[in-house]
Design a protein around this motif. Structure first.
Motif, short mmCIF file in Angstrom:
data_model
loop_
_atom_site.label_atom_id
_atom_site.label_comp_id
_atom_site.label_asym_id
_atom_site.label_seq_id
_atom_site.Cartn_x
_atom_site.Cartn_y
_atom_site.Cartn_z
N THR A 213 9.30 -2.86 -2.66
CA THR A 213 9.33 -4.27 -3.03
C THR A 213 7.92 -4.81 -3.12
N GLY A 214 7.74 -5.79 -4.00
CA GLY A 214 6.46 -6.46 -4.15
C GLY A 214 6.63 -7.97 -4.16
N TYR A 215 5.67 -8.68 -3.57
CA TYR A 215 5.76 -10.13 -3.42
C TYR A 215 4.45 -10.82 -3.77
N ALA A 216 4.57 -12.08 -4.19
CA ALA A 216 3.46 -13.03 -4.20
C ALA A 216 3.71 -13.99 -3.05
N ILE A 217 2.67 -14.30 -2.29
CA ILE A 217 2.81 -15.12 -1.09
C ILE A 217 1.86 -16.31 -1.19
N HIS A 218 2.42 -17.50 -1.06
CA HIS A 218 1.59 -18.72 -1.03
C HIS A 218 1.48 -19.20 0.41
N GLU A 219 0.27 -19.48 0.83
CA GLU A 219 0.03 -19.98 2.18
C GLU A 219 -0.20 -21.48 2.13
N ASP A 220 0.66 -22.27 2.85
CA ASP A 220 0.52 -23.72 2.80
C ASP A 220 -0.53 -24.20 3.80
N GLU A 221 -0.69 -25.51 3.89
CA GLU A 221 -1.74 -26.07 4.73
C GLU A 221 -1.51 -25.81 6.22
N ASN A 222 -0.27 -25.44 6.58
CA ASN A 222 0.04 -25.13 7.97
C ASN A 222 0.02 -23.63 8.25
N GLY B 60 -6.41 -17.55 -3.66
CA GLY B 60 -5.96 -17.85 -2.31
C GLY B 60 -4.58 -17.32 -1.98
N ASP B 61 -3.77 -17.05 -3.00
CA ASP B 61 -2.46 -16.44 -2.77
C ASP B 61 -2.63 -14.98 -2.35
N ILE B 62 -1.54 -14.42 -1.84
CA ILE B 62 -1.55 -13.04 -1.33
C ILE B 62 -0.54 -12.21 -2.13
N LEU B 63 -0.89 -10.99 -2.45
CA LEU B 63 0.03 -10.03 -3.05
C LEU B 63 0.34 -8.97 -2.01
N ALA B 64 1.62 -8.60 -1.90
CA ALA B 64 2.04 -7.68 -0.85
C ALA B 64 3.09 -6.72 -1.37
N ALA B 65 3.16 -5.54 -0.74
CA ALA B 65 4.17 -4.54 -1.11
C ALA B 65 4.64 -3.80 0.13
N ARG B 66 5.90 -3.40 0.11
CA ARG B 66 6.47 -2.57 1.18
C ARG B 66 7.25 -1.41 0.58
N CYS B 67 7.05 -0.22 1.13
CA CYS B 67 7.88 0.94 0.82
C CYS B 67 8.70 1.28 2.06
N THR B 68 10.00 1.31 1.93
CA THR B 68 10.87 1.74 3.02
C THR B 68 11.16 3.22 2.83
N MET B 69 10.72 4.01 3.81
CA MET B 69 10.81 5.47 3.72
C MET B 69 11.80 5.98 4.76
N GLU B 70 12.67 6.88 4.35
CA GLU B 70 13.65 7.47 5.27
C GLU B 70 13.44 8.98 5.33
N SER B 71 13.09 9.46 6.51
CA SER B 71 12.81 10.88 6.69
C SER B 71 13.88 11.54 7.54
N ASN B 72 14.44 12.62 7.04
CA ASN B 72 15.34 13.48 7.81
C ASN B 72 14.64 14.79 8.17
N ARG B 73 13.33 14.81 7.99
CA ARG B 73 12.55 16.00 8.30
C ARG B 73 12.25 16.06 9.80
N ASN B 74 11.97 17.25 10.27
CA ASN B 74 11.63 17.44 11.68
C ASN B 74 10.13 17.47 11.91
N THR B 75 9.38 17.16 10.88
CA THR B 75 7.92 17.16 10.98
C THR B 75 7.39 15.83 10.45
N TYR B 76 6.14 15.53 10.77
CA TYR B 76 5.48 14.34 10.25
C TYR B 76 5.15 14.54 8.77
N THR B 77 5.28 13.46 8.01
CA THR B 77 4.95 13.49 6.59
C THR B 77 3.76 12.58 6.35
N HIS B 78 2.71 13.12 5.74
CA HIS B 78 1.48 12.37 5.50
C HIS B 78 1.40 11.91 4.05
#
Length: 341
Positions: A227-236, A267-285
């Motif tokens: 997912t990707g977002y644009a984020i506006h930060e208000d005065e608070n 001044g706005d922010i751009l953001a992204a998230r990747c949701t990853m699901e691992s069924n492996r028994n080892t670390y994935t880099h």
């Protein structure tokens, strides 16, 4: 002798004559020069030089590839290419032993940024009317470099060669909206048997307003949602999130229209998230091979005045070192929306 082919309006050799689509738009084949990939997870690059003292505007991209042959393709704009050879090994993140007969270098030696990306049998893409990627005179893009990732090379063992690549649709007619791409991504590690969020964000500090019009997601096999977002930060200092794009990254990895075309202001922010699901028994880099992972969100945009952003990349260290909510960095995070389709 190796030579760098040049993008021209008039070319006397038969091989590189542009294909005329209409009176103003032409098509140029930027393809691998019949290479012979010899081992899995090979990255190869090939360059073209933009004709000096001319300005061109790329308005479309037509893939000449299938996922059966190419894992993914990237098109870089460079000030100088990584090599002056007709092609070279450009697998910077790959740990394989380089071939003795193929030079190794990065895609760009200077001025690197991504203009286009393709994977998973994505279709042809054209930018909106009046929009174009400017290259050549008046820009830092003096070369285009095509990168093809060959994940599996069994089909080439019999001596078969490959000319995968992209047909570029371009014009010399000036565009009144100049396009750019911002790539958001992460480094990081995915623990075994886990669901992990890989997150990035950057604030627009340049005095430029951008108009998003397309997005593309990219992971390897563990990606479930990007997912990707644009984020506006208000005065608070409260954050208001606007969804730009959401996709299952294992569907065709083409550029899709953004879900919201509102301009993104300084001044706005751009953001992204990747949701990853691992069924492996080892670390994935994070890395270049099919057994590694990547978390990428490409945002394609245009500016109505001036030039595109100087910022081309927005990368963070990723998990376990960086998260959106670390030390109250971002608030009002739409956690469920950002992690599910």
């Amino acid at each position: 002798m190796d030579s760098v082919h040049m993008l021209r309006i008039i070319i006397i050799t038969v091989i590189f004559v542009p294909i005329i689509i209409c009176e103003q738009v032409k098509k140029y084949p930027l393809l691998m020069p019949n290479v012979h990939p010899k081992h899995d997870e090979l990255y190869l690059c090939t360059p073209i030089k933009v004709v000096p003292k001319k300005s061109f505007y790329i308005v479309g991209f037509e893939p000449n590839a299938t996922m059966e042959t190419a894992h993914h393709i990237l098109l870089y704009g460079c000030t100088t290419p990584g090599s002056n050879k007709s092609y070279w090994d450009c697998g910077e993140m790959s740990a394989h032993q380089e071939d003795k007969d193929i030079p190794r270098a990065s895609p760009c030696a200077s001025g690197s940024h991504v203009l286009y990306a393709w994977a998973r049998d994505a279709k042809k893409f054209e930018v909106p009317d009046g929009v174009g990627f400017q290259i050549g005179e008046g820009t830092s893009i003096h070369y285009l470099v095509l990168q093809v990732h060959y994940a599996h090379t069994d089909k080439f063992k019999g001596g078969k060669t490959d000319n995968s690549g992209i047909f570029l649709m371009y014009t010399e007619e000036p565009r009144n909206k100049l396009a750019g791409v911002l790539l958001l991504g992460t480094s990081g590690v995915i623990p075994p048997n886990s669901i992990t969020h890989m997150e990035s964000d950057c604030r627009l500090v340049e005095n430029k307003t951008i108009h998003p019009f397309a997005y593309r997601t990219h992971t390897h096999s563990l990606g479930k949602v990007v997912t990707g977002y644009a984020i506006h930060e208000d005065e608070n200092k409260q954050h208001q999130w606007t969804l730009l794009g959401k996709r299952d990254p294992l569907t065709p990895q083409m550029f899709y229209p953004v879900l919201n075309k509102d301009p993104v202001h300084p001044g706005d922010i751009l953001a992204a998230r990747c949701t990853m699901e691992s069924n492996r028994n080892t670390y994935t880099h994070v890395g270049a091979t099919n057994m590694d992972e990547m978390c990428n969100f490409y945002l394609m945009y245009y500016v109505k005045e001036g030039t595109p952003l100087d910022m081309k990349y927005c990368f963070t260290p990723g998990p376990p070192y960086f998260y959106w909510d670390k030390e109250n960095h971002l608030n009002n995070i739409p956690d469920k929306e950002a992690s599910s389709l």
